[in-house]
Design a protein around this motif. Structure first.
Motif, short mmCIF file in Angstrom:
data_model
loop_
_atom_site.label_atom_id
_atom_site.label_comp_id
_atom_site.label_asym_id
_atom_site.label_seq_id
_atom_site.Cartn_x
_atom_site.Cartn_y
_atom_site.Cartn_z
N TYR A 443 -10.17 0.84 -16.63
CA TYR A 443 -10.71 1.87 -15.75
C TYR A 443 -9.88 3.13 -15.93
CZ TYR A 443 -6.80 1.60 -12.43
OH TYR A 443 -5.57 1.68 -11.84
N GLN A 444 -10.36 4.24 -15.37
CA GLN A 444 -9.65 5.51 -15.45
C GLN A 444 -8.85 5.70 -14.17
OE1 GLN A 444 -9.59 7.55 -18.16
NE2 GLN A 444 -7.99 8.68 -17.08
N PRO A 445 -7.55 5.49 -14.19
CA PRO A 445 -6.77 5.51 -12.95
C PRO A 445 -6.48 6.94 -12.50
CG PRO A 445 -5.32 5.10 -14.79
CD PRO A 445 -6.72 5.14 -15.36
N PRO A 446 -6.32 7.13 -11.18
CA PRO A 446 -5.80 8.42 -10.69
C PRO A 446 -4.34 8.54 -11.07
CG PRO A 446 -6.00 6.85 -8.89
CD PRO A 446 -6.61 6.20 -10.09
N ALA A 447 -3.78 9.72 -10.90
CA ALA A 447 -2.43 10.00 -11.38
C ALA A 447 -1.40 9.02 -10.83
CB ALA A 447 -2.05 11.44 -11.01
N ASP A 448 -1.49 8.69 -9.53
CA ASP A 448 -0.50 7.81 -8.92
C ASP A 448 -0.55 6.39 -9.48
OD1 ASP A 448 0.30 9.91 -7.40
OD2 ASP A 448 -0.60 9.22 -5.53
N PHE A 449 -1.66 6.03 -10.10
CA PHE A 449 -1.85 4.66 -10.58
C PHE A 449 -1.80 4.55 -12.11
CE2 PHE A 449 -3.16 4.09 -6.30
CZ PHE A 449 -3.12 2.74 -6.03
N THR A 450 -1.39 5.61 -12.77
CA THR A 450 -1.44 5.64 -14.23
C THR A 450 -0.71 4.45 -14.85
OG1 THR A 450 -1.62 8.05 -14.25
CG2 THR A 450 -0.87 6.98 -16.28
N ASP A 451 0.47 4.13 -14.34
CA ASP A 451 1.28 3.06 -14.94
C ASP A 451 1.28 1.77 -14.11
OD1 ASP A 451 2.12 4.74 -17.06
OD2 ASP A 451 3.59 5.67 -15.73
N VAL A 452 0.51 1.74 -13.02
CA VAL A 452 0.51 0.55 -12.16
C VAL A 452 -0.23 -0.59 -12.85
CG1 VAL A 452 -0.27 -0.40 -9.96
CG2 VAL A 452 0.70 1.91 -10.05
N ARG A 453 0.40 -1.75 -12.90
CA ARG A 453 -0.19 -2.90 -13.59
C ARG A 453 -0.72 -3.96 -12.63
NH1 ARG A 453 2.87 -5.90 -16.95
NH2 ARG A 453 1.19 -6.06 -18.48
#
Length: 489
Positions: A443-453
């Protein structure tokens, strides 16, 4: 009769609490003195975070259909409106909807889920025992006692439950009397109208059904003396003095006065008894936040009661209700007092202070965003329990758009959501009572979730844990430690 939870009060807070408990399979009864809903709607505004809360249970559509959407709110009736369109929410606006209709929608849902609502009955006291609470009630056919594991007072500012529990509610008395009129306006102002000047404070808010709520304060309202009931003539005089017109005012539905007494319960929990909504916090209705904060109290408490009663939560979970929501109440009452000071700043010095804040909000978009997020409750974040927690921990989870669904669509009242964003599916083995695992497609994550796994989301939509660890063992070890604080083994 035996119930797992008895709720005192069938206002929005008590109704949402009961509905959430029933979604988690908890037996619940609401005790409500009124035989029918109050047609005089004190609350009018449904804020973005509340719409999100409804959306997480698939219940938002009636509110969207019937409410009047407004693109912003106000802070102390300062000239620049807070622009909610900038908020990171799928619902970047407020809804104008009378409390009576909000209660009707929530009551129907609670009944459909199996809540027993005892109208015409009131809680008169209780006796707490080691394993239950005996809740004493009075009704049309005399007195009776309900047995419950827990009792929740959602019974307003004069809460019988709070008084019977011996919970102190310190604060400050009323020094200002605001007034409101729900009236027909033949020539209404544009939506979002407000006025402030030496003659007073004035707002006009459109309501469904061709009604407007006109609300304000004049310098003579800075008093502790009751001047008598508000009349249509006084309302017309006040509005004309500020706006130069009465907007064709006629046919009042409700005329009322209200004060700025501000109090906060010292404890939100005492043994088997809890407080939520106006029973826990009383304040001037600045910004229309009161009902919304009460619903968020209920959202926080409901899943914790259900998790405890259903046996999958640690013993200490219920203590976190006070720890998380009391600071929110303290911020609410402090912010309300601050807005009252600004809304009654009719002196030259007060006007200059308002002018300064107006320039700051106008020239600093970040200040607008900060105030809008605070008023809308989108900014509420609960403290992390460990110093090395991910920055997202405690914050409200956004409605992530996933390939096959969305985050809100996955939330449930009776379980946490473990969202595996690695796409590996290796976290499915963590599924257990009170925990659902969903493996997300790319999915295309928002900025805060870019690296969240991976992220663990509570039933109330707040993040319990998140990790951006690239090493799988590090991620799973962190998750195991987090689950030890939220779920029994």
């Amino acid at each position: 009769m035996d119930y797992q939870v008895v709720v005192a009060g069938a206002g929005p807070t008590g109704l949402w609490l009961a509905g959430e408990l029933r979604r988690a399979g908890i037996t619940v009864a609401i005790v409500e003195p009124r035989t029918q809903r109050d047609p005089r709607s004190r609350a009018l505004t449904v804020h973005p975070r509340t719409i999100e809360t409804f959306a997480s249970r698939g219940l938002h559509e009636p509110f969207l259909r019937e409410g009047v959407p407004l693109p912003g709110g106000h802070f102390a009736v300062l000239d620049p409106r807070l622009d909610f369109r900038r908020l990171p929410s799928p619902f970047p606006y407020t809804l104008s909807l009378p409390q009576e209709r909000t209660e009707e929608l929530l009551e129907q849902e609670a009944r459909d889920l199996g809540t027993e609502i005892l109208r015409g009955h009131e809680v008169t006291g209780f006796a707490e025992h080691s394993d239950h609470v005996a809740v004493h009630t009075a009704g049309p056919h005399g007195s009776s006692t309900l047995r419950a594991t827990y009792l929740v007072g959602c019974d307003g500012v004069r809460s019988t439950v709070r008084t019977a529990a011996g919970i102190d509610c310190p604060g400050t008395p009323s020094t200002v009397l605001g007034w409101l009129g729900d009236v027909v306006l033949d020539t209404p102002p544009a939506p979002g109208y407000s006025h402030f000047g030496p003659a007073g404070t004035l707002m006009a808010v459109p309501m469904p059904g061709g009604i407007h709520r006109v609300v304000g304060i004049t310098p003579r309202d800075l008093t502790t003396s009751w001047p008598g009931d508000l009349t249509l003539e006084e309302l017309r005089e006040n509005v004309t003095a500020m706006a130069g017109t009465d907007f064709g005012m006629r046919d009042p539905v409700w005329l009322s006065r209200f004060g700025n007494a501000t109090r906060l319960a010292a404890q939100y929990r005492k043994g088997r008894v809890f407080l939520a909504g106006d029973a826990a916090h009383q304040h001037f209705p600045a910004g229309g936040v009161g009902m919304n904060v009460g619903i968020h109290d209920a959202a926080n408490l409901a899943w914790k009661l259900a998790a405890t009663l259903n046996g999958w939560a640690p013993e200490a979970l219920l203590d976190s209700y006070h720890a998380e929501r009391h600071p929110v109440g303290a911020d609410l009452t402090a912010t309300s007092r601050a807005q009252v000071a600004l809304m009654t700043a009719f002196t030259p010095e007060g006007l200059d202070l308002r002018g300064l804040l107006t320039r700051l909000i106008t020239t600093l978009p970040d200040l607008n965003d900060h105030l809008a997020a605070a008023v809308s409750s989108l900014a509420v974040a609960y403290p992390a329990t460990t110093p090395d927690a991910h920055p997202l921990t405690g914050t409200r989870a956004p409605d992530l758009t996933l390939a096959d669904t969305s985050l809100f669509a996955l939330l449930r009242a009776d379980r946490h959501l473990l969202l595996d964003l690695t796409g590996s599916g290796r976290l499915t083995g963590y599924a257990r009572p009170g925990l659902h695992v969903h493996t997300a497609a790319p999915y295309q994550p928002p900025a805060d979730f870019t690296d969240v796994r991976a992220v663990l989301v509570r039933p109330d939509g707040h993040i319990a844990w998140a990790s951006d660890a690239g090493h799988e063992t590090t991620l799973t070890d962190s998750l195991t430690a987090a689950l030890a604080t939220t779920h029994r083994k």
